[in-house]
Design a protein around this motif. Structure first.
Motif, PDB file in Angstrom:
ATOM      1  N   GLY A  61      -6.919   2.588  21.066  1.00 55.26           N
ATOM      2  CA  GLY A  61      -6.348   1.657  20.108  1.00 55.26           C
ATOM      3  C   GLY A  61      -5.325   2.279  19.193  1.00 55.26           C
ATOM      4  O   GLY A  61      -4.904   1.678  18.212  1.00 55.26           O
ATOM      5  N   ARG A  62      -4.905   3.496  19.487  1.00 57.74           N
ATOM      6  CA  ARG A  62      -3.905   4.158  18.671  1.00 57.74           C
ATOM      7  C   ARG A  62      -2.523   3.684  19.107  1.00 57.74           C
ATOM      8  O   ARG A  62      -2.250   3.599  20.297  1.00 57.74           O
ATOM      9  CB  ARG A  62      -4.001   5.662  18.896  1.00 57.74           C
ATOM     10  CG  ARG A  62      -3.767   6.500  17.685  1.00 57.74           C
ATOM     11  CD  ARG A  62      -3.960   7.934  18.113  1.00 57.74           C
ATOM     12  NE  ARG A  62      -5.312   8.385  17.804  1.00 57.74           N
ATOM     13  CZ  ARG A  62      -5.593   9.111  16.738  1.00 57.74           C
ATOM     14  NH1 ARG A  62      -4.642   9.455  15.898  1.00 57.74           N
ATOM     15  NH2 ARG A  62      -6.820   9.500  16.510  1.00 57.74           N
ATOM     16  N   TYR A 113      -1.602   6.062   5.583  1.00 59.10           N
ATOM     17  CA  TYR A 113      -2.173   5.763   6.890  1.00 59.10           C
ATOM     18  C   TYR A 113      -1.985   4.292   7.193  1.00 59.10           C
ATOM     19  O   TYR A 113      -2.390   3.422   6.412  1.00 59.10           O
ATOM     20  CB  TYR A 113      -3.666   6.115   6.888  1.00 59.10           C
ATOM     21  CG  TYR A 113      -4.433   5.473   8.019  1.00 59.10           C
ATOM     22  CD1 TYR A 113      -4.346   5.982   9.309  1.00 59.10           C
ATOM     23  CD2 TYR A 113      -5.224   4.357   7.794  1.00 59.10           C
ATOM     24  CE1 TYR A 113      -5.035   5.381  10.347  1.00 59.10           C
ATOM     25  CE2 TYR A 113      -5.923   3.753   8.828  1.00 59.10           C
ATOM     26  CZ  TYR A 113      -5.815   4.268  10.094  1.00 59.10           C
ATOM     27  OH  TYR A 113      -6.496   3.664  11.118  1.00 59.10           O
ATOM     28  N   PRO A 115      -2.526   1.442  10.309  1.00 55.56           N
ATOM     29  CA  PRO A 115      -2.988   1.140  11.658  1.00 55.56           C
ATOM     30  C   PRO A 115      -2.301  -0.104  12.242  1.00 55.56           C
ATOM     31  O   PRO A 115      -2.434  -1.198  11.692  1.00 55.56           O
ATOM     32  CB  PRO A 115      -4.483   0.853  11.444  1.00 55.56           C
ATOM     33  CG  PRO A 115      -4.579   0.319  10.049  1.00 55.56           C
ATOM     34  CD  PRO A 115      -3.396   0.815   9.274  1.00 55.56           C
ATOM     35  N   ALA A 117      -3.050  -1.437  15.158  1.00 56.22           N
ATOM     36  CA  ALA A 117      -4.034  -2.260  15.871  1.00 56.22           C
ATOM     37  C   ALA A 117      -4.625  -3.330  14.956  1.00 56.22           C
ATOM     38  O   ALA A 117      -4.773  -4.489  15.352  1.00 56.22           O
ATOM     39  CB  ALA A 117      -5.141  -1.376  16.441  1.00 56.22           C
ATOM     40  N   ALA A 118      -4.957  -2.968  13.719  1.00 60.27           N
ATOM     41  CA  ALA A 118      -5.560  -3.941  12.804  1.00 60.27           C
ATOM     42  C   ALA A 118      -4.591  -5.074  12.506  1.00 60.27           C
ATOM     43  O   ALA A 118      -4.979  -6.240  12.435  1.00 60.27           O
ATOM     44  CB  ALA A 118      -5.990  -3.261  11.514  1.00 60.27           C
ATOM     45  N   THR A 121      -2.959  -6.424  16.710  1.00 60.08           N
ATOM     46  CA  THR A 121      -3.931  -6.903  17.696  1.00 60.08           C
ATOM     47  C   THR A 121      -4.965  -7.831  17.056  1.00 60.08           C
ATOM     48  O   THR A 121      -5.171  -8.947  17.508  1.00 60.08           O
ATOM     49  CB  THR A 121      -4.652  -5.716  18.362  1.00 60.08           C
ATOM     50  OG1 THR A 121      -3.691  -4.708  18.641  1.00 60.08           O
ATOM     51  CG2 THR A 121      -5.327  -6.140  19.645  1.00 60.08           C
ATOM     52  N   ARG A 122      -5.618  -7.357  15.981  1.00 55.65           N
ATOM     53  CA  ARG A 122      -6.681  -8.171  15.387  1.00 55.65           C
ATOM     54  C   ARG A 122      -6.126  -9.157  14.379  1.00 55.65           C
ATOM     55  O   ARG A 122      -6.554 -10.299  14.300  1.00 55.65           O
ATOM     56  CB  ARG A 122      -7.729  -7.273  14.735  1.00 55.65           C
ATOM     57  CG  ARG A 122      -9.023  -7.991  14.401  1.00 55.65           C
ATOM     58  CD  ARG A 122     -10.091  -7.026  13.936  1.00 55.65           C
ATOM     59  NE  ARG A 122      -9.682  -6.319  12.737  1.00 55.65           N
ATOM     60  CZ  ARG A 122     -10.260  -5.207  12.291  1.00 55.65           C
ATOM     61  NH1 ARG A 122     -11.248  -4.667  12.952  1.00 55.65           N
ATOM     62  NH2 ARG A 122      -9.830  -4.628  11.190  1.00 55.65           N
ATOM     63  N   ASP A 191      -8.619   3.873   2.393  1.00 56.96           N
ATOM     64  CA  ASP A 191      -8.318   2.986   3.513  1.00 56.96           C
ATOM     65  C   ASP A 191      -6.887   3.213   3.989  1.00 56.96           C
ATOM     66  O   ASP A 191      -6.605   3.105   5.174  1.00 56.96           O
ATOM     67  CB  ASP A 191      -8.496   1.515   3.105  1.00 56.96           C
ATOM     68  CG  ASP A 191      -9.961   1.126   3.038  1.00 56.96           C
ATOM     69  OD1 ASP A 191     -10.793   1.876   3.586  1.00 56.96           O
ATOM     70  OD2 ASP A 191     -10.269   0.080   2.434  1.00 56.96           O
ATOM     71  N   CYS A 192      -5.997   3.468   3.067  1.00 55.18           N
ATOM     72  CA  CYS A 192      -4.578   3.621   3.419  1.00 55.18           C
ATOM     73  C   CYS A 192      -4.064   5.039   3.212  1.00 55.18           C
ATOM     74  O   CYS A 192      -2.881   5.286   3.400  1.00 55.18           O
ATOM     75  CB  CYS A 192      -3.705   2.707   2.593  1.00 55.18           C
ATOM     76  SG  CYS A 192      -4.162   0.994   2.636  1.00 55.18           S
ATOM     77  N   HIS A 193      -4.897   5.917   2.748  1.00 55.83           N
ATOM     78  CA  HIS A 193      -4.444   7.296   2.556  1.00 55.83           C
ATOM     79  C   HIS A 193      -5.286   8.220   3.402  1.00 55.83           C
ATOM     80  O   HIS A 193      -6.442   7.945   3.689  1.00 55.83           O
ATOM     81  CB  HIS A 193      -4.524   7.678   1.073  1.00 55.83           C
ATOM     82  CG  HIS A 193      -3.446   7.022   0.261  1.00 55.83           C
ATOM     83  ND1 HIS A 193      -2.161   7.492   0.262  1.00 55.83           N
ATOM     84  CD2 HIS A 193      -3.458   5.935  -0.532  1.00 55.83           C
ATOM     85  CE1 HIS A 193      -1.427   6.704  -0.520  1.00 55.83           C
ATOM     86  NE2 HIS A 193      -2.188   5.744  -1.009  1.00 55.83           N
TER      87      HIS A 193
END
Lengths: 194, 251
Positions: A61-62, A113, A115, A117-118, A121-122, A191-193
């Motif tokens: 999922g990367r 950070y 993502p 995928a979040a 995709t989701r 969550d973001c770092h």
């Protein structure tokens, strides 16, 4: 005489403001050319390729991000068209098996950070929401880098005052958080770092 | 229900080999210290202390105690002293997060931490030539002048979340989130998981009669517990020094 008293400072102010508005960005940002011109339109519009054909996720999922030269080589093993760009690409990168050192407009600082995928995709958010029309453009615009921080100008956005920007422009921490407020997502710093 | 990640470390199994400390440093991009570095100025998110029962030969017994951030749930001392809001307890995971980019380097948190589990970057990180290629891209190296500590390998939580998101799942598969020290322990002395999940092994072990926590009298509700069947080892947990009674963590 009196009129000059008023006009002179005003004119000075105007000159100062204009200079600041025009010169400040020029001083703050350095402009760099991309190593190679690349047309998304040729591939996505004319070629009918989907974004995911080049920008895919790996098994975990990367987000793979920008494709490697090997992924282009299936089509560009030899020069197909007439364009100078393609010729350069094939000769300088495909034949020598080198990666193109693309300058990434959206690249966040290393300690942030993000993502895909979040979101994609989701979350079902379209690429255009954050990247604008990049996927259908014919040319690559010049890349601008902040001389002090070394970050891409896209993080702040095109306007120094952050006014009148397109909704997808600018991806500072505040911009991430503004969208997250609506969905109550990613509230902790880590969550973001990273 | 939000998760409460925690650990249980079996001191009767720990052989003091130090694998966990190495795995931790590699995972979290902790650079080798420069010449002259000491155990006070170096960075070891995870550290193994040796203790003995104070008896002479042949009654001597020793124990090895791996110590890292205990992820205090209540009155978290490093959070309450931070003038920068650079430390927080994540309500979703219970993990005490240190945000180096926000830290100003005052080191109050290091003074406040009852476990000495916080470290300061006295130098900019430097890796021997070639070793920078082995850096973990999921963890950003810290700069000189900021504090740091264990965060239960938060980069691995990111990876597990990404995997879940790509599969369309809201929650991660617990098997995808295992900190490096847990993975590296050859005697499997460390168990990790969600304390809020009553079925998890970590939740069961933390209620075991061999279980204890260090300095629990401070009331900070650490989420790392230890196991030992040896009474003298358990007695290390609340050993009171001369300053008796006065210590109390306030939020």
């Amino acid at each position: 005489m009196n009129r000059f008293r008023v006009l002179f400072p005003l004119a000075g102010l105007l000159v100062g403001l204009t200079a600041g508005w025009v010169l400040f960005p020029a001083l703050l940002y350095r402009t760099e050319e991309q190593p190679l011109q690349f047309s998304h339109a040729v591939h996505t519009d004319t070629g009918g390729m989907a974004c995911a054909d080049c920008h895919s996720f790996d098994a975990d999922g990367r987000f793979v991000g920008i494709p490697t030269t090997a992924q282009c080589a299936s089509c560009h093993a030899d020069v197909m068209g007439e364009t100078e760009n393609e010729k350069r690409f094939v000769e300088e990168y495909v034949k020598t098996n080198r990666e193109v050192p693309w300058k990434v407009y959206a690249r966040q600082p290393d300690n942030a950070y993000f993502p895909h995928a979040a979101h994609v995709t989701r979350g079902g958010i379209a690429c255009e929401r954050c990247h604008g029309p990049h996927g259908t453009m014919n040319t690559l615009r010049p890349y601008q880098v902040n001389r002090i921080t070394g970050y891409s100008r896209d993080i702040w956005g095109s306007s120094i005052g952050r006014v009148g920007m397109e909704p997808w422009e600018g991806m500072k921490m505040d911009d991430c958080v503004r969208c997250h407020r609506e969905t109550e997502r990613a509230r902790a710093c880590l969550d973001c770092h990273k | 229900m939000p998760a409460r990640y925690g650990m249980v470390i079996d001191l009767d199994r720990c052989t003091g080999c130090g694998n966990c400390t190495v795995a931790c440093a590699v995972e979290n991009n902790i650079p080798p210290g420069p010449p002259g570095v000491t155990d006070r100025t170096g960075i070891t998110w995870m550290r193994v202390y040796e203790a003995d029962n104070g008896e002479g030969f042949p009654e001597t017994q020793s124990a090895f105690v791996p110590v890292m951030c205990m992820q205090c749930e209540e009155h978290t001392p490093c959070v309450s002293v931070c003038p920068q809001n650079a430390v927080e307890v994540d309500p979703e995971t219970g993990i005490v997060g240190q945000i180096p980019e926000r830290c100003l380097g005052c080191r109050y948190c290091m003074a406040a931490c009852p476990y000495h589990a916080r470290y300061f970057n006295w130098w900019d990180p430097k890796w021997p030539e070639g070793m920078e290629k082995t850096l973990n891209p999921d963890v950003s190296p810290r700069m000189r002048g900021v504090a740091e500590k264990c965060n239960f390998c938060h980069g691995r939580l990111h990876t597990a979340r990404e995997k879940a998101a790509a599969a369309g799942n809201a929650a991660i598969d617990p098997a995808d989130y295992v900190p490096a020290c847990v993975e590296s322990c050859p005697t499997q002395a460390i168990v990790f998981g969600d304390l809020n999940d009553p079925a998890s092994e970590v939740a069961k072990l933390s209620r075991d009669e061999r279980a204890f926590r260090f300095l629990s009298r401070l009331g900070t509700e650490p989420k790392v517990s230890y196991l030992s069947s040896r009474a003298w080892v358990r007695s290390l947990a609340d050993r009171v020094l001369a300053r008796d009674q006065k210590e109390e963590a306030r939020g």
